[in-house]
Each structure stands twice: as C-alpha cells, then as structure tokens.
Design a protein around this motif. Structure first.
Motif, PDB file in Angstrom:
ATOM      1  N   ASN A 127       3.971  45.802  79.522  1.00 20.52           N
ATOM      2  CA  ASN A 127       3.623  46.806  78.836  1.00 20.52           C
ATOM      3  C   ASN A 127       3.126  45.403  77.153  1.00 20.52           C
ATOM      4  OD1 ASN A 127       4.412  46.833  75.448  1.00 20.52           O
ATOM      5  ND2 ASN A 127       4.517  49.090  76.837  1.00 20.52           N
ATOM      6  N   GLU A 128       3.870  44.297  77.817  1.00 21.98           N
ATOM      7  CA  GLU A 128       3.453  42.787  76.709  1.00 21.98           C
ATOM      8  C   GLU A 128       1.446  42.080  77.829  1.00 21.98           C
ATOM      9  OE1 GLU A 128       5.707  39.679  75.672  1.00 21.98           O
ATOM     10  OE2 GLU A 128       7.125  40.904  75.688  1.00 21.98           O
ATOM     11  N   VAL A 129       1.257  42.177  78.419  1.00 24.52           N
ATOM     12  CA  VAL A 129      -0.258  42.333  79.323  1.00 24.52           C
ATOM     13  C   VAL A 129      -0.659  43.273  79.584  1.00 24.52           C
ATOM     14  CG1 VAL A 129      -0.872  41.261  81.486  1.00 24.52           C
ATOM     15  CG2 VAL A 129       1.489  40.367  80.644  1.00 24.52           C
ATOM     16  N   TYR A 130      -0.364  44.300  79.795  1.00 20.35           N
ATOM     17  CA  TYR A 130      -1.371  45.694  80.255  1.00 20.35           C
ATOM     18  C   TYR A 130      -1.354  46.492  79.322  1.00 20.35           C
ATOM     19  CZ  TYR A 130      -1.856  42.827  84.431  1.00 20.35           C
ATOM     20  OH  TYR A 130      -2.455  41.841  85.527  1.00 20.35           O
ATOM     21  N   ASN A 131      -0.252  46.698  78.052  1.00 19.58           N
ATOM     22  CA  ASN A 131       0.005  47.786  77.427  1.00 19.58           C
ATOM     23  C   ASN A 131       0.876  49.092  77.610  1.00 19.58           C
ATOM     24  OD1 ASN A 131       0.242  48.123  74.446  1.00 19.58           O
ATOM     25  ND2 ASN A 131      -1.537  48.979  74.614  1.00 19.58           N
ATOM     26  N   VAL A 132       1.245  49.046  78.701  1.00 21.65           N
ATOM     27  CA  VAL A 132       1.279  49.743  79.509  1.00 21.65           C
ATOM     28  C   VAL A 132       3.192  50.217  79.889  1.00 21.65           C
ATOM     29  CG1 VAL A 132      -0.327  51.194  80.546  1.00 21.65           C
ATOM     30  CG2 VAL A 132       1.195  49.851  82.135  1.00 21.65           C
ATOM     31  N   LYS A 133       3.333  51.212  79.551  1.00 22.74           N
ATOM     32  CA  LYS A 133       5.668  51.266  79.976  1.00 22.74           C
ATOM     33  C   LYS A 133       5.122  52.074  81.773  1.00 22.74           C
ATOM     34  CE  LYS A 133       6.957  52.865  75.985  1.00 22.74           C
ATOM     35  NZ  LYS A 133       7.786  53.987  74.921  1.00 22.74           N
ATOM     36  N   GLY A 134       5.792  50.809  82.027  1.00 20.78           N
ATOM     37  CA  GLY A 134       5.695  51.246  83.426  1.00 20.78           C
ATOM     38  C   GLY A 134       7.287  50.517  84.308  1.00 20.78           C
ATOM     39  N   SER A 135       8.025  50.400  85.317  1.00 22.74           N
ATOM     40  CA  SER A 135       9.356  49.857  86.233  1.00 22.74           C
ATOM     41  C   SER A 135       9.040  49.846  87.784  1.00 22.74           C
ATOM     42  CB  SER A 135      10.488  51.347  85.896  1.00 22.74           C
ATOM     43  OG  SER A 135      11.815  50.636  86.678  1.00 22.74           O
ATOM     44  N   VAL A 136       9.941  48.809  87.426  1.00 25.43           N
ATOM     45  CA  VAL A 136       9.462  48.375  88.838  1.00 25.43           C
ATOM     46  C   VAL A 136      10.293  49.447  89.903  1.00 25.43           C
ATOM     47  CG1 VAL A 136      12.344  47.403  88.718  1.00 25.43           C
ATOM     48  CG2 VAL A 136       9.707  45.922  90.631  1.00 25.43           C
TER      49      VAL A 136
ATOM     50  N   ILE B 165       2.247  47.938  89.294  1.00 21.77           N
ATOM     51  CA  ILE B 165       3.055  48.840  88.718  1.00 21.77           C
ATOM     52  C   ILE B 165       1.967  49.132  86.866  1.00 21.77           C
ATOM     53  CG2 ILE B 165       4.178  48.903  85.988  1.00 21.77           C
ATOM     54  CD1 ILE B 165       6.314  47.066  87.536  1.00 21.77           C
ATOM     55  N   ALA B 166       0.902  48.100  87.000  1.00 23.98           N
ATOM     56  CA  ALA B 166      -0.001  48.498  85.647  1.00 23.98           C
ATOM     57  C   ALA B 166      -0.602  49.665  86.388  1.00 23.98           C
ATOM     58  CB  ALA B 166       0.061  46.861  85.184  1.00 23.98           C
ATOM     59  N   ARG B 167      -0.907  48.573  87.510  1.00 25.38           N
ATOM     60  CA  ARG B 167      -2.525  49.906  88.376  1.00 25.38           C
ATOM     61  C   ARG B 167      -1.821  51.260  88.564  1.00 25.38           C
ATOM     62  NH1 ARG B 167      -1.646  46.952  92.842  1.00 25.38           N
ATOM     63  NH2 ARG B 167      -4.009  46.033  92.371  1.00 25.38           N
ATOM     64  N   LEU B 168      -0.199  51.444  88.779  1.00 27.10           N
ATOM     65  CA  LEU B 168       0.061  53.106  88.983  1.00 27.10           C
ATOM     66  C   LEU B 168       0.212  53.781  87.519  1.00 27.10           C
ATOM     67  CD1 LEU B 168       3.112  53.007  91.146  1.00 27.10           C
ATOM     68  CD2 LEU B 168       1.150  54.082  91.379  1.00 27.10           C
ATOM     69  N   ASN B 169       0.150  52.870  85.994  1.00 24.10           N
ATOM     70  CA  ASN B 169      -0.134  53.011  84.949  1.00 24.10           C
ATOM     71  C   ASN B 169      -1.170  53.445  84.614  1.00 24.10           C
ATOM     72  OD1 ASN B 169       2.617  53.929  84.610  1.00 24.10           O
ATOM     73  ND2 ASN B 169       3.647  52.611  85.265  1.00 24.10           N
ATOM     74  N   GLY B 170      -2.811  53.559  85.858  1.00 24.92           N
ATOM     75  CA  GLY B 170      -3.827  53.908  85.220  1.00 24.92           C
ATOM     76  C   GLY B 170      -4.537  52.267  84.081  1.00 24.92           C
ATOM     77  N   VAL B 171      -4.328  51.164  84.436  1.00 24.41           N
ATOM     78  CA  VAL B 171      -4.874  49.780  84.397  1.00 24.41           C
ATOM     79  C   VAL B 171      -6.069  49.704  85.441  1.00 24.41           C
ATOM     80  CG1 VAL B 171      -4.734  47.789  83.628  1.00 24.41           C
ATOM     81  CG2 VAL B 171      -2.777  48.949  83.688  1.00 24.41           C
ATOM     82  N   SER B 172      -7.078  49.471  85.198  1.00 27.49           N
ATOM     83  CA  SER B 172      -8.372  49.504  85.721  1.00 27.49           C
ATOM     84  C   SER B 172      -8.130  48.282  87.096  1.00 27.49           C
ATOM     85  CB  SER B 172      -9.307  49.378  85.368  1.00 27.49           C
ATOM     86  OG  SER B 172      -9.728  47.661  84.361  1.00 27.49           O
ATOM     87  N   GLU B 173      -8.233  47.995  87.674  1.00 22.89           N
ATOM     88  CA  GLU B 173      -8.770  46.600  89.104  1.00 22.89           C
ATOM     89  C   GLU B 173      -9.591  45.477  88.010  1.00 22.89           C
ATOM     90  OE1 GLU B 173      -7.112  46.166  91.835  1.00 22.89           O
ATOM     91  OE2 GLU B 173      -6.795  48.091  91.813  1.00 22.89           O
ATOM     92  N   LYS B 174      -9.787  45.466  87.393  1.00 20.97           N
ATOM     93  CA  LYS B 174     -10.567  44.966  86.102  1.00 20.97           C
ATOM     94  C   LYS B 174      -9.742  44.242  85.119  1.00 20.97           C
ATOM     95  CE  LYS B 174     -15.316  43.436  83.838  1.00 20.97           C
ATOM     96  NZ  LYS B 174     -16.153  44.391  82.944  1.00 20.97           N
ATOM     97  N   GLU B 175      -9.614  45.077  84.625  1.00 22.04           N
ATOM     98  CA  GLU B 175      -8.837  44.201  83.866  1.00 22.04           C
ATOM     99  C   GLU B 175      -6.985  43.368  84.403  1.00 22.04           C
ATOM    100  OE1 GLU B 175      -5.820  46.178  80.135  1.00 22.04           O
ATOM    101  OE2 GLU B 175      -6.843  46.977  81.251  1.00 22.04           O
TER     102      GLU B 175
END
Length: 184
Positions: free
Chosen positions: A36-45, A62-72
């Motif tokens: 949440n702090e790094v990528y601003n998405v919610k997710g769990s291990v 976790i971030a990738r599964l929640n829509g964060v781009s590879e670049k980010e």
C-alpha cells in the motif's frame, strides 16, 4: 573471515522460512502495508506464492496482481526494503513469532555434536536479525553464519543462489568440508 578453532563434524545449513519460527501474521501485515505504501494498492501475501522468494519479489508480485505496471514496479523497487522492515518491526511487536516446537533444543544438540550452524533466508539482514533476536535464536546464529537476500548491493532474488552462497560462506568459515558433511 576467520576460520573456526573447534573440530567440526559437519555443517547444517537452514533456510529460515517456516522452519525455525512462524511469524506469518506479522509478515502478512507487513506486506499489506508495504504494498500500500510503495505502490498505493491493496494486496496480501496470500495472493501469491511466497515460498522460495524474497521480500522484493513477493511485494512486486502482490502489486503486479493488483494492476501495477512493470515500469512502476521497477521504478519503486528501491523503496520496498526500508518500508517493509519498518512495517515488520511494528507487526512483530503486535504479533510475535512463534518458535517451532523443540527448535532451541535441536539447535543446541547440533552444536553439542560439533555441527556448525548456518542460515539463509529471503529476508533482509535487518528483518532476520530482528526475528532471531525476538525468538532468542540469535545465540545460535552469529552474524557471520547468516546469508540474507539483501546483504549484497543487488539483492538476491533466487533461493538456489542464496543456498549456494551460504554453502560457500560455510566453507570459507570452516575450511574444507566434504559434501557428505553438509546437511541442508
């Protein structure tokens, strides 16, 4: 690295992950807050396979599964460890690690039988030292015996590479060790 001065009958190299203590709840919360702090998405291990992985890899998965781009993912990767470590400290204070039954006796017995103990982990050095201290296992694993994923300039993300590095470290510390004297 100075070699040991005692007779060594063998070397036991442990992967810390779920063998010595369980701190699953603390880790899960630390990952949730870090993502949440790094990528601003919610997710769990619980959404990813965290076995045989590292903090950075799990957080990015976790971030990738929640829509964060590879670049980010790549752009913000350097923020993961310090934020995760802060979150883990807070989580461990609330949800302490639970030792695996009999682990201190087992480690003590190995030392009594003149085995050198080494440890490798996908954890960062700071996280691992904190967990070992809180579980009182730090007395079995001095700093020279620990191979964490994040001790090098570029964090290691492959557990097989970590294990190879731990074996090399043991050989440097102990001296010549035959393969049949190394227990992993």
């Amino acid at each position: 690295m100075k070699k040991t001065s005692f007779i060594c009958k063998g070397v036991s190299i442990f992967d810390y992950h779920k063998t010595h203590a369980s701190s699953y709840k603390a880790h899960n919360i630390a990952y949730q807050k870090t993502v949440n702090e790094v990528y601003n998405v919610k997710g769990s291990v619980e959404e990813v396979n965290s076995t045989a992985s590292t903090i950075q890899t799990v957080t990015k998965d976790i971030a990738r599964l929640n829509g964060v781009s590879e670049k980010e993912l790549i752009l913000k990767e350097h923020k993961i460890l310090p934020i995760y470590e802060k979150n883990l400290i807070n989580s461990l204070n609330k949800y302490p690690s639970k030792l695996t039954n009999g682990m201190p006796n087992f480690l003590g017995r190995l030392l009594k039988e003149q085995f050198a103990l080494f440890l490798y982990s996908g954890e960062s050095l700071n996280s691992l030292q904190l967990i070992l201290k809180k579980t009182h296992l730090d007395k079995y694993f001095p700093d020279y015996s620990i191979t964490p994923a994040s001790k090098t300039k570029n964090s290691i993300t492959n557990r097989k590479v970590l294990l190879s590095k731990a074996i090399r470290k043991a050989k440097r510390k102990i001296g010549k060790i035959s393969k049949n004297k190394i227990i992993v």
